[in-house]
Design a protein around this motif. Structure first.
Motif, PDB file in Angstrom:
ATOM      1  N   GLN A   1      29.612  36.537  32.088  1.00 40.60           N
ATOM      2  CA  GLN A   1      30.749  37.453  31.976  1.00 40.60           C
ATOM      3  C   GLN A   1      30.316  38.906  32.204  1.00 40.60           C
ATOM      4  OE1 GLN A   1      30.023  35.056  29.710  1.00 40.60           O
ATOM      5  NE2 GLN A   1      31.650  33.618  30.324  1.00 40.60           N
TER       6      GLN A   1
ATOM      7  N   LYS B   1      39.502  39.983  29.315  1.00 40.08           N
ATOM      8  CA  LYS B   1      40.261  38.709  29.313  1.00 40.08           C
ATOM      9  C   LYS B   1      39.336  37.497  29.407  1.00 40.08           C
ATOM     10  CE  LYS B   1      44.166  41.073  29.513  1.00 40.08           C
ATOM     11  NZ  LYS B   1      43.638  42.426  29.564  1.00 40.08           N
ATOM     12  N   VAL B   2      38.307  37.492  28.550  1.00 39.74           N
ATOM     13  CA  VAL B   2      37.377  36.366  28.474  1.00 39.74           C
ATOM     14  C   VAL B   2      37.186  36.004  27.009  1.00 39.74           C
ATOM     15  CG1 VAL B   2      36.148  36.893  30.622  1.00 39.74           C
ATOM     16  CG2 VAL B   2      35.387  37.938  28.476  1.00 39.74           C
ATOM     17  N   PRO B   3      36.837  34.729  26.702  1.00 39.74           N
ATOM     18  CA  PRO B   3      36.663  34.334  25.298  1.00 39.74           C
ATOM     19  C   PRO B   3      35.435  34.948  24.644  1.00 39.74           C
ATOM     20  CG  PRO B   3      36.130  32.509  26.770  1.00 39.74           C
ATOM     21  CD  PRO B   3      36.747  33.575  27.623  1.00 39.74           C
ATOM     22  N   HIS B   4      34.382  35.215  25.422  1.00 41.46           N
ATOM     23  CA  HIS B   4      33.193  35.870  24.891  1.00 41.46           C
ATOM     24  C   HIS B   4      32.449  36.543  26.041  1.00 41.46           C
ATOM     25  CE1 HIS B   4      31.266  32.272  26.522  1.00 41.46           C
ATOM     26  NE2 HIS B   4      30.114  32.915  26.435  1.00 41.46           N
ATOM     27  N   ILE B   5      31.553  37.490  25.689  1.00 42.47           N
ATOM     28  CA  ILE B   5      30.771  38.206  26.692  1.00 42.47           C
ATOM     29  C   ILE B   5      29.338  37.673  26.667  1.00 42.47           C
ATOM     30  CG2 ILE B   5      29.926  40.434  27.501  1.00 42.47           C
ATOM     31  CD1 ILE B   5      32.902  40.268  27.679  1.00 42.47           C
TER      32      ILE B   5
ATOM     33  N   GLU C   1      36.230  41.573  24.805  1.00 41.73           N
ATOM     34  CA  GLU C   1      36.905  40.341  25.253  1.00 41.73           C
ATOM     35  C   GLU C   1      38.376  40.591  25.543  1.00 41.73           C
ATOM     36  OE1 GLU C   1      33.258  39.178  23.108  1.00 41.73           O
ATOM     37  OE2 GLU C   1      34.897  40.572  22.699  1.00 41.73           O
ATOM     38  N   GLU C   2      39.002  41.476  24.775  1.00 43.00           N
ATOM     39  CA  GLU C   2      40.411  41.817  25.029  1.00 43.00           C
ATOM     40  C   GLU C   2      40.571  42.516  26.369  1.00 43.00           C
ATOM     41  OE1 GLU C   2      43.821  44.893  23.260  1.00 43.00           O
ATOM     42  OE2 GLU C   2      41.958  44.567  22.145  1.00 43.00           O
TER      43      GLU C   2
ATOM     44  N   GLU D   1      38.375  45.231  21.575  1.00 42.29           N
ATOM     45  CA  GLU D   1      37.200  44.386  21.751  1.00 42.29           C
ATOM     46  C   GLU D   1      36.952  44.199  23.254  1.00 42.29           C
ATOM     47  OE1 GLU D   1      35.164  43.329  19.594  1.00 42.29           O
ATOM     48  OE2 GLU D   1      36.169  43.150  17.648  1.00 42.29           O
TER      49      GLU D   1
ATOM     50  N   ARG E   1      32.649  47.854  16.933  1.00 42.32           N
ATOM     51  CA  ARG E   1      33.088  47.737  18.322  1.00 42.32           C
ATOM     52  C   ARG E   1      32.415  48.786  19.194  1.00 42.32           C
ATOM     53  NH1 ARG E   1      39.461  47.208  16.664  1.00 42.32           N
ATOM     54  NH2 ARG E   1      39.422  44.992  16.064  1.00 42.32           N
TER      55      ARG E   1
ATOM     56  N   ARG F   1      29.031  47.710  20.288  1.00 44.08           N
ATOM     57  CA  ARG F   1      29.109  46.710  21.356  1.00 44.08           C
ATOM     58  C   ARG F   1      29.357  47.378  22.696  1.00 44.08           C
ATOM     59  NH1 ARG F   1      32.923  41.897  20.996  1.00 44.08           N
ATOM     60  NH2 ARG F   1      31.404  41.151  22.548  1.00 44.08           N
TER      61      ARG F   1
ATOM     62  N   HIS G   1      32.422  40.493  35.034  1.00 44.99           N
ATOM     63  CA  HIS G   1      33.515  41.294  34.493  1.00 44.99           C
ATOM     64  C   HIS G   1      33.090  42.685  34.024  1.00 44.99           C
ATOM     65  CE1 HIS G   1      35.185  37.223  34.247  1.00 44.99           C
ATOM     66  NE2 HIS G   1      36.374  37.773  34.206  1.00 44.99           N
TER      67      HIS G   1
END
Length: 509
Positions: free
Chosen positions: A45, A37-41, A33-34, A31, A305, A308, A49
């Motif tokens: 972000q 290293k963020v909770p959501h995009i 986010e993995e 994903e 995925r 995305r 990122h």
């Protein structure tokens, strides 16, 4: 039965792709986010990122083509015809970048290793690809131009005499050593280059827009916009080498854009996250880079995925790269064309182009704009220098590391043991070449050689991307776009080659 299921039956060890490289390992797509290293995009972000690889490509893009070749052509022949060629080139190159990046995201392999999967195999394609890449970029016109801009900025004197040109070339060599120093720092070399380009590209676009708004009449803005979107053939009498150079270096490097897409692997896009990256020597710890890529099984979850990741790729390419490249080339050509039309000013030439804007601005608008233009010219060409110089090193390192087990053993699994010494050696080689010709002449050779790649690599991508897992596999429209790249850029290369061999182009405008 899906292509992934067929592959697993054919080879329990992985996913076979091509005939000359080991099968790809198989793992799930991560994903976003993995990876980041963020909770959501979200929008924040995405900026902090996700966006990144296209900035390095954009730093190269807003360089020789935008500061030297396109302004030289427009100032000499006008916007109509050249503007339309610029737009087509930028659109086709962005589609091409998407196809190159599709392969990287789906496999984690950089392009030069993907090409090695096509018959007759690694030895042939790695050697040929590096040879073409170096033929197009080793001439150092970007470095020479940056050195001349820096020389004039320091001394206030134009580079007119042999001794002044020699000093400027030594400055260009020093700038290559500065690039080497920049790559030493950071967890990922790619991330360090992204951050540097955030600063440089931001300065270029923002200040160039401000200066254009101040000095360029709105009637010239309107004429430039019309020229950009008006379908027209190249202007009558345009030199085949110049128009080929504009086509080749608008946006990036036409058929050779693949060399600057490696950063999607290092940034962690898609399966690139599963493969590894080259770390900096200071502040980074080199983890093992997989010599063979990884792909994903064709499952509903991986399909979700993939969609995305592809949307994020579109954001990076179409908004940042395409938008930034088009804005950059528009603003530079707008400024130079206005300056060439001022009373008493001659059109720029290949010899005067690196410092032309600064020279004319100083006479008509004062010393502030003079020094701004010199600083702008330096940043434009230095950003190109960073990307090309590092890309030349990176592709040799990636090509050898991924195809030779003996080479990996020699390096004890750490590509930096080759990367940095080779970068130092290459600096010396390019430094010697710098003394051969004028910057614009060198850049014109590079740009036209870049068009040669368009006759080769779209066909390789068609083969590779047609064999990816179902969600990632290219669709019919991708074949059409890649063939348009072949026809468009290939024509300008053939026209250039015939002109060089016979003294007159195949097609005159």
């Amino acid at each position: 039965m899906t292509i992934a299921e067929e592959a697993s039956i054919a080879s329990p060890k992985g996913y076979p792709l091509g005939h000359t490289r080991p099968p790809l390992d198989v793992d799930d797509l991560p994903e976003p986010e993995e990876v980041f290293k963020v909770p959501h995009i979200g929008p924040k972000q995405a900026i902090t990122h996700v966006i990144g690889p296209s900035l390095i490509a954009l730093g190269i893009s807003i360089g020789s083509g935008e500061w030297l070749l396109a302004p030289l052509g427009v100032a000499s022949y006008g916007f109509v015809g050249i503007g339309w060629i610029i737009l087509i080139s930028a659109v086709l190159q962005t589609f091409y970048n998407m196809e190159v990046s599709r392969y990287i995201m789906a496999t984690g392999e950089v392009p030069i290793l993907g090409f090695a999967r096509v018959a007759p195999g690694a030895i042939f394609w790695v050697a040929i690809s590096l040879a073409i890449l170096y033929m197009a970029n080793i001439w150092g016109g970007w470095a020479a131009g940056a050195g001349e801009s820096l020389y004039v900025l320091f001394t206030g004197d134009l580079v007119d005499t042999p001794s002044e040109r020699t000093t400027a070339r030594f400055l260009a060599f020093g700038l290559m050593l500065l690039v080497l120093a920049i790559t030493l720092v950071g967890r990922k070399i790619a991330r360090t280059l992204e951050l540097v380009n955030w600063v440089i590209v931001g300065f270029i676009v923002v200040t160039l827009l401000i200066v254009d708004l101040i000095v360029v009449p709105f009637s010239t803005w309107a004429a430039a916009l019309r020229g950009l979107v008006t379908p027209a053939l190249p202007p009558s009498g345009v030199d085949a080498t110049v128009i080929g150079g504009i086509v080749g270096y608008t946006a990036l490097s036409s058929g050779l854009n693949w060399y600057a897409m490696n950063y999607y692997r290092d940034h962690g896009y898609g399966m690139g996250y599963r493969v590894g990256f080259i770390s900096g020597l200071i502040g980074g710890r080199q983890e093992e880079i997989a010599p063979v890529g990884k792909t994903f099984p064709d499952t509903p979850e991986n399909e979700r995925r993939w969609k995305r990741w592809f949307r994020l790729l579109m954001l990076d390419q179409w908004v940042v790269f395409f938008g930034g490249a088009l804005i950059g080339i528009f603003l530079t050509t707008l400024l130079v064309s206005h300056l060439a039309g001022l009373p008493g000013e001659a059109a720029p030439t290949r010899e005067t182009m690196p410092t032309y804007a600064a020279d004319v601005l100083s006479r008509h608008y004062g010393s502030f704009f003079y020094y701004w233009a010199l600083l702008m010219g330096f940043f434009v060409l230095f950003s190109t220098q960073i990307g090309i110089y590092e890309g030349l090193v990176r592709n040799v390192a990636d090509g050898l590391y991924g195809t030779s087990e003996r080479f990996r053993q020699f390096l004890a699994g750490d590509p930096r043991r080759f990367y940095y010494p080779y970068m130092a050696v290459l600096a010396v080689v390019i430094g010697i070449i710098l003394f051969v010709a004028l910057p614009v002449g060198l850049v014109l050779i590079s740009a036209n050689m870049a068009n040669l790649g368009a006759l080769i690599y779209p066909f390789l991508l068609m083969y590779l991307n047609s064999k990816l897992p179902g969600p990632a596999r290219m669709r019919w429209w991708s074949y059409v776009i890649l063939m348009l790249n072949v026809l468009f850029f290939g024509f300008f290369f053939i026209n250039f080659a015939v002109s060089q061999l016979t003294g007159s182009p195949l097609v005159s405008f």
